[in-house]
Write an enzyme that holds these catalytic residues in place. Structure first.
Site, PDB file in Angstrom:
ATOM      1  N   HIS A  94     -64.665 -10.064   8.213  1.00 24.27           N
ATOM      2  CA  HIS A  94     -65.169 -11.040   7.226  1.00 24.27           C
ATOM      3  C   HIS A  94     -66.183 -11.977   7.872  1.00 24.27           C
ATOM      4  CE1 HIS A  94     -61.970  -9.748   4.518  1.00 24.27           C
ATOM      5  NE2 HIS A  94     -61.125  -9.878   5.507  1.00 24.27           N
ATOM      6  N   HIS A 146     -65.203 -20.614  13.396  1.00 23.87           N
ATOM      7  CA  HIS A 146     -65.869 -19.495  12.726  1.00 23.87           C
ATOM      8  C   HIS A 146     -66.893 -20.098  11.780  1.00 23.87           C
ATOM      9  CE1 HIS A 146     -62.613 -20.706   9.999  1.00 23.87           C
ATOM     10  NE2 HIS A 146     -63.510 -20.427   9.039  1.00 23.87           N
ATOM     11  N   HIS A 176     -69.262 -19.546   7.817  1.00 20.88           N
ATOM     12  CA  HIS A 176     -69.512 -18.875   6.529  1.00 20.88           C
ATOM     13  C   HIS A 176     -71.007 -18.953   6.250  1.00 20.88           C
ATOM     14  CE1 HIS A 176     -65.137 -19.014   5.609  1.00 20.88           C
ATOM     15  NE2 HIS A 176     -65.206 -20.082   6.380  1.00 20.88           N
ATOM     16  N   GLU A 196     -69.331 -23.552   1.917  1.00 24.76           N
ATOM     17  CA  GLU A 196     -68.144 -23.484   1.040  1.00 24.76           C
ATOM     18  C   GLU A 196     -67.921 -24.808   0.323  1.00 24.76           C
ATOM     19  OE1 GLU A 196     -64.960 -21.685   3.562  1.00 24.76           O
ATOM     20  OE2 GLU A 196     -65.601 -19.925   2.411  1.00 24.76           O
ATOM     21  N   HIS A 243     -66.703 -23.985  10.685  1.00 19.20           N
ATOM     22  CA  HIS A 243     -65.345 -24.551  10.587  1.00 19.20           C
ATOM     23  C   HIS A 243     -64.678 -24.573  11.949  1.00 19.20           C
ATOM     24  CE1 HIS A 243     -65.120 -23.453   6.032  1.00 19.20           C
ATOM     25  NE2 HIS A 243     -65.774 -24.581   6.265  1.00 19.20           N
ATOM     26  N   THR A 279     -59.741 -21.396   2.825  1.00 22.37           N
ATOM     27  CA  THR A 279     -60.674 -20.839   1.822  1.00 22.37           C
ATOM     28  C   THR A 279     -60.613 -19.309   1.789  1.00 22.37           C
ATOM     29  OG1 THR A 279     -62.517 -20.641   3.375  1.00 22.37           O
ATOM     30  CG2 THR A 279     -62.263 -22.762   2.223  1.00 22.37           C
ATOM     31  N   THR A 280     -59.719 -18.759   2.621  1.00 19.31           N
ATOM     32  CA  THR A 280     -59.536 -17.306   2.567  1.00 19.31           C
ATOM     33  C   THR A 280     -58.036 -17.040   2.420  1.00 19.31           C
ATOM     34  OG1 THR A 280     -59.268 -17.141   4.964  1.00 19.31           O
ATOM     35  CG2 THR A 280     -61.506 -16.880   4.105  1.00 19.31           C
TER      36      THR A 280
HETATM   37  N1  LIG Z   1     -62.077 -20.969   6.126  1.00 17.14           N
HETATM   38  S1  LIG Z   1     -60.924 -21.895   6.625  1.00 17.14           S
HETATM   39  O1  LIG Z   1     -61.365 -22.849   7.704  1.00 17.14           O
HETATM   40  O2  LIG Z   1     -60.394 -22.689   5.433  1.00 17.14           O
HETATM   41  C1  LIG Z   1     -59.632 -20.927   7.360  1.00 17.14           C
HETATM   42  C2  LIG Z   1     -59.043 -21.351   8.516  1.00 17.14           C
HETATM   43  C3  LIG Z   1     -57.996 -20.613   9.050  1.00 17.14           C
HETATM   44  C4  LIG Z   1     -57.573 -19.485   8.375  1.00 17.14           C
HETATM   45  O3  LIG Z   1     -56.545 -18.815   8.932  1.00 17.14           O
HETATM   46  C5  LIG Z   1     -56.105 -17.629   8.263  1.00 17.14           C
HETATM   47  C6  LIG Z   1     -54.750 -17.436   8.760  1.00 17.14           C
HETATM   48  C7  LIG Z   1     -53.611 -17.830   8.143  1.00 17.14           C
HETATM   49  N2  LIG Z   1     -52.652 -17.434   8.981  1.00 17.14           N
HETATM   50  C8  LIG Z   1     -51.272 -17.603   8.819  1.00 17.14           C
HETATM   51  C9  LIG Z   1     -50.447 -17.023   9.784  1.00 17.14           C
HETATM   52  C10 LIG Z   1     -49.091 -17.134   9.613  1.00 17.14           C
HETATM   53  C11 LIG Z   1     -48.543 -17.835   8.535  1.00 17.14           C
HETATM   54  C12 LIG Z   1     -49.399 -18.402   7.584  1.00 17.14           C
HETATM   55  C13 LIG Z   1     -50.769 -18.288   7.730  1.00 17.14           C
HETATM   56  N3  LIG Z   1     -53.175 -16.829  10.044  1.00 17.14           N
HETATM   57  N4  LIG Z   1     -54.473 -16.842   9.920  1.00 17.14           N
HETATM   58  C14 LIG Z   1     -58.159 -19.063   7.193  1.00 17.14           C
HETATM   59  C15 LIG Z   1     -59.215 -19.812   6.684  1.00 17.14           C
HETATM   60 ZN   LIG Z   2     -63.727 -21.175   7.211  1.00 14.88          ZN
END
Ligand SMILES: NS(O)(O)c1ccc(OCc2cn(-c3ccccc3)nn2)cc1
Ligand SMILES: [Zn+2]
Length: 218
Positions: free
Chosen positions: A21, A50, A52, A62, A75, A157-158
């Protein structure tokens, strides 16, 4: 709100990967501290960063400001190490994560820190590939000089879009070049030979609803 303070380490050999992604730099920094501002008394630690982007530079962020989108958004993802034992645990709580958002404006000056990312992208063209960034990365260098920001309680946001993020979005953008964004769009979403370029990976803003938006003019 109290002043937002941050302290990061400079690190070399950080791992960057193609998530399918976009690109993500894993930067678990036990020595980093983000605190103050809307974060109460808790300390947050950098986990990863990361970004977007959009198909053209007319879109890609975003968040929008008075309806205006930026060409992209970086982010810096942190988790609450005062209250929780892991990122995964923190992601289950409304005060679990703090994400610093930095807008990208397109200009003529190449962003040297972003160029350290861009220079590795040819090695992680396909989903699942990763490599180490040889250059020293100091996350502070990604932040704008003006530190005014907006903040609100929101979500990832994902997927899984957990409502676990204290958003801190800087008002002042940083500048990248169109060429640097073009390189982002050359990453492939597939692991095999089929090429499906990640030309855009931003989620459009969602309704604010009854959430309070606060600002700080640092
Ligand atoms: N784009 S953003 O900065 O908003 C953003 C920032 C971090 C993100 O992590 C996804 C993720 C969630 N989990 C997870 C693992 C275990 C339990 C629950 C969740 N692992 N990776 C997604 C989007
Ligand atoms: Zn992000």
């Amino acid at each position: 709100m109290k002043k937002l303070t941050f302290a990061y380490e400079s690190q070399s050999d950080l791992r960057i990967l193609n998530t399918g992604h976009g690109w993500k730099v894993e930067a678990p920094q036990s020595g980093s501290r983000l605190e103050g501002g809307p974060l109460g008394e808790d300390i947050y630690q950098l986990e990863q960063f990361h970004c977007h982007w959009g198909e053209t530079s007319a879109e890609g962020s975003e968040h929008t400001v008075d309806g205006r989108a930026y060409a992209g958004e970086l982010h810096l993802v942190h988790w609450n190490t005062t209250k929780y034992q892991s990122f995964a645990e923190a992601a289950q709580h409304p005060d679990g994560l703090a994400v610093l958002g930095v807008f990208f404006d397109v200009g003529n000056e190449s962003n040297d820190e972003i160029e350290k990312i861009v220079s590795t992208l040819s090695e992680i063209k396909f989903k699942g590939q990763f490599t180490d960034i040889p250059d020293v990365i100091d996350p502070t260098t990604f932040l704008p000089s003006g530190l005014g920001y907006w903040t609100y309680l929101g979500s990832l946001t994902t997927p899984p879009c957990n409502e676990c993020v204290i958003w801190i979005v800087y008002k002042e953008p940083i500048t990248v070049t169109e060429e640097q964004l073009v390189q982002f769009r050359c990453l492939s979403a597939c692991s095999g030979e089929a090429e499906e370029f990640i030309v855009k990976n931003y989620r459009p803003p969602q309704p604010l609803g009854n959430r309070a938006l606060r600002e700080c003019n640092a």
